[in-house]
Design a protein around this motif. Structure first.
Motif, mmCIF file in Angstrom:
data_model
loop_
_atom_site.group_PDB
_atom_site.id
_atom_site.type_symbol
_atom_site.label_atom_id
_atom_site.label_comp_id
_atom_site.label_asym_id
_atom_site.label_seq_id
_atom_site.Cartn_x
_atom_site.Cartn_y
_atom_site.Cartn_z
ATOM 1 N N VAL A 136 1.241 -1.516 0.447
ATOM 2 C CA VAL A 136 0.168 -0.108 -0.163
ATOM 3 C C VAL A 136 1.033 1.734 -0.012
ATOM 4 C CG1 VAL A 136 -1.978 1.159 1.149
ATOM 5 C CG2 VAL A 136 -1.636 -1.040 1.051
ATOM 6 N N PRO A 137 0.795 2.351 -0.712
ATOM 7 C CA PRO A 137 1.513 3.495 -1.332
ATOM 8 C C PRO A 137 0.742 4.282 -0.191
ATOM 9 C CG PRO A 137 0.710 3.023 -3.379
ATOM 10 C CD PRO A 137 0.194 1.231 -2.714
ATOM 11 N N VAL A 138 1.735 5.109 0.139
ATOM 12 C CA VAL A 138 1.259 6.210 0.691
ATOM 13 C C VAL A 138 1.655 7.839 0.670
ATOM 14 C CG1 VAL A 138 0.079 5.284 2.894
ATOM 15 C CG2 VAL A 138 2.344 5.633 3.228
ATOM 16 N N ASN A 139 3.110 7.859 0.110
ATOM 17 C CA ASN A 139 4.280 8.741 0.258
ATOM 18 C C ASN A 139 3.453 9.966 -0.481
ATOM 19 O OD1 ASN A 139 6.061 10.455 0.510
ATOM 20 N ND2 ASN A 139 6.937 9.838 -1.473
ATOM 21 N N ASP A 140 2.147 9.861 -1.307
ATOM 22 C CA ASP A 140 1.512 10.822 -2.028
ATOM 23 C C ASP A 140 0.258 11.807 -0.863
ATOM 24 O OD1 ASP A 140 -0.060 7.935 -2.581
ATOM 25 O OD2 ASP A 140 -1.654 9.557 -3.514
ATOM 26 N N LEU A 141 -0.163 10.327 -0.166
ATOM 27 C CA LEU A 141 -1.446 11.087 0.997
ATOM 28 C C LEU A 141 0.107 12.545 2.308
ATOM 29 C CD1 LEU A 141 -2.496 7.648 2.722
ATOM 30 C CD2 LEU A 141 -3.569 9.412 0.557
ATOM 31 N N ASP A 145 -1.193 20.334 3.509
ATOM 32 C CA ASP A 145 -2.227 21.523 2.286
ATOM 33 C C ASP A 145 -3.562 21.132 3.216
ATOM 34 O OD1 ASP A 145 -0.589 23.311 1.349
ATOM 35 O OD2 ASP A 145 -0.704 22.100 -0.739
ATOM 36 N N ASN A 146 -3.746 19.138 3.737
ATOM 37 C CA ASN A 146 -5.102 18.590 3.780
ATOM 38 C C ASN A 146 -5.008 18.674 5.260
ATOM 39 O OD1 ASN A 146 -6.142 18.156 1.126
ATOM 40 N ND2 ASN A 146 -4.719 16.076 0.747
ATOM 41 N N LEU A 147 -3.581 19.287 5.926
ATOM 42 C CA LEU A 147 -3.650 18.863 7.004
ATOM 43 C C LEU A 147 -3.783 17.763 7.416
ATOM 44 C CD1 LEU A 147 -6.381 21.935 8.156
ATOM 45 C CD2 LEU A 147 -3.664 21.987 7.670
#
Length: 265
Positions: free
Chosen positions: A219-224, A229-231
């Motif tokens: 499960v990749p999460v780096n982009d999250l 910006d999304n706090l």
């Protein structure tokens, strides 16, 4: 004598008047008419089951930074599992600990500390690697080089493969959900291209190992966690906050669906 003869004749006449349900001689019986009922298979979720989710690794699996105290992404995952058809409950065996590195996790396997939790698990979830990277950052803070991270990556990948082998030696078929790492320094600046490349290489290595196992899902999460910006960051500016864990859980559910890990299937 006449009486016995009379009885025999009466019996013969009676039998001659009866139609036998059996066919003797050379005539073949008519074929059996097939049943109108089709074959029925009991669905796997017919009998309600309780699921055990074993979490291993570092602070992300521990749920550090979750202001709602739900248990991070692991708690959110089990909440969703309780709503699955055929599941009567889902509980967590959380062995994760803040600051844990891959060498420390491997030592736990070698010392038998995780044998029970992994052997009994219906699902294993794991986060590991972020602290391996941070150890290099802390050690070489004023003299960071890409080569230092790449040297560590070789050692990390060997440990990561051994961790997977350890899981499989204990539980050959349990679904294993492994999360990648993210770059917390993107919160400060997005200009450090080299560090992004390092994170990408670590994630690529983890994904490659996971994809060799048919019962593992990366499960990749780096982009999250690119910037804030999304706090999504906790006040320590390193761990996810509740919203960050929400996004992680959503990503996990998406990947589980793609990997065929949903229980109802």
């Amino acid at each position: 004598m006449k009486r016995i003869l009379f009885i025999l004749i009466a019996v013969m006449v009676f039998l001659a008047g009866c139609n036998s349900p059996f066919i003797f001689g050379n005539e073949e019986a008519e074929p059996r008419i097939p049943s109108a009922f089709s074959a029925y298979t009991v669905p796997p979720n017919f009998v309600p089951q309780a699921l055990l989710v074993t979490a291993i690794g570092d602070s992300l699996s521990q749920g550090v930074g979750d202001e709602k105290n739900i248990g991070g992404y692991v708690g959110r995952l089990t909440q969703e599992m309780r709503e699955w058809p055929g599941v009567q409950g889902a509980v967590v065996e959380n062995t994760a600990k803040r600051g844990r590195r891959s060498d420390q996790l491997l030592a736990m396997f070698q010392q038998g500390e995780l044998t029970g939790p992994v052997a009994q698990a219906d699902y294993v979830v794991m986060t590991i690697g972020g602290n391996d990277v941070m150890r290099i950052v802390k050690r070489d803070l004023f003299s960071l080089t890409v080569e230092a991270f790449k040297d560590e990556l070789i050692l990390y990948e060997n440990r990561y493969r051994t961790i997977f082998s350890s899981i499989r030696s204990i539980n050959p078929t349990v679904p294993v959900i492994v999360l990648g790492i993210y770059n917390p320094f993107s919160l400060i600046t997005r200009d450090v291209k080299e560090f992004e490349e390092i994170i990408a290489e670590y994630n690529s290595s983890m994904q490659e190992v996971a994809e060799t196992d048919p019962q593992a899902c990366f499960v990749p999460v780096n982009d999250l966690f690119m910037g804030n910006d999304n706090l999504v960051y906790h006040t320590d500016f390193f761990h996810p906050n509740s919203k960050g864990y929400d996004l992680m859980a959503e990503r996990i559910f998406e990947r589980m669906e793609e990997c065929g890990f949903s229980f109802q299937e």
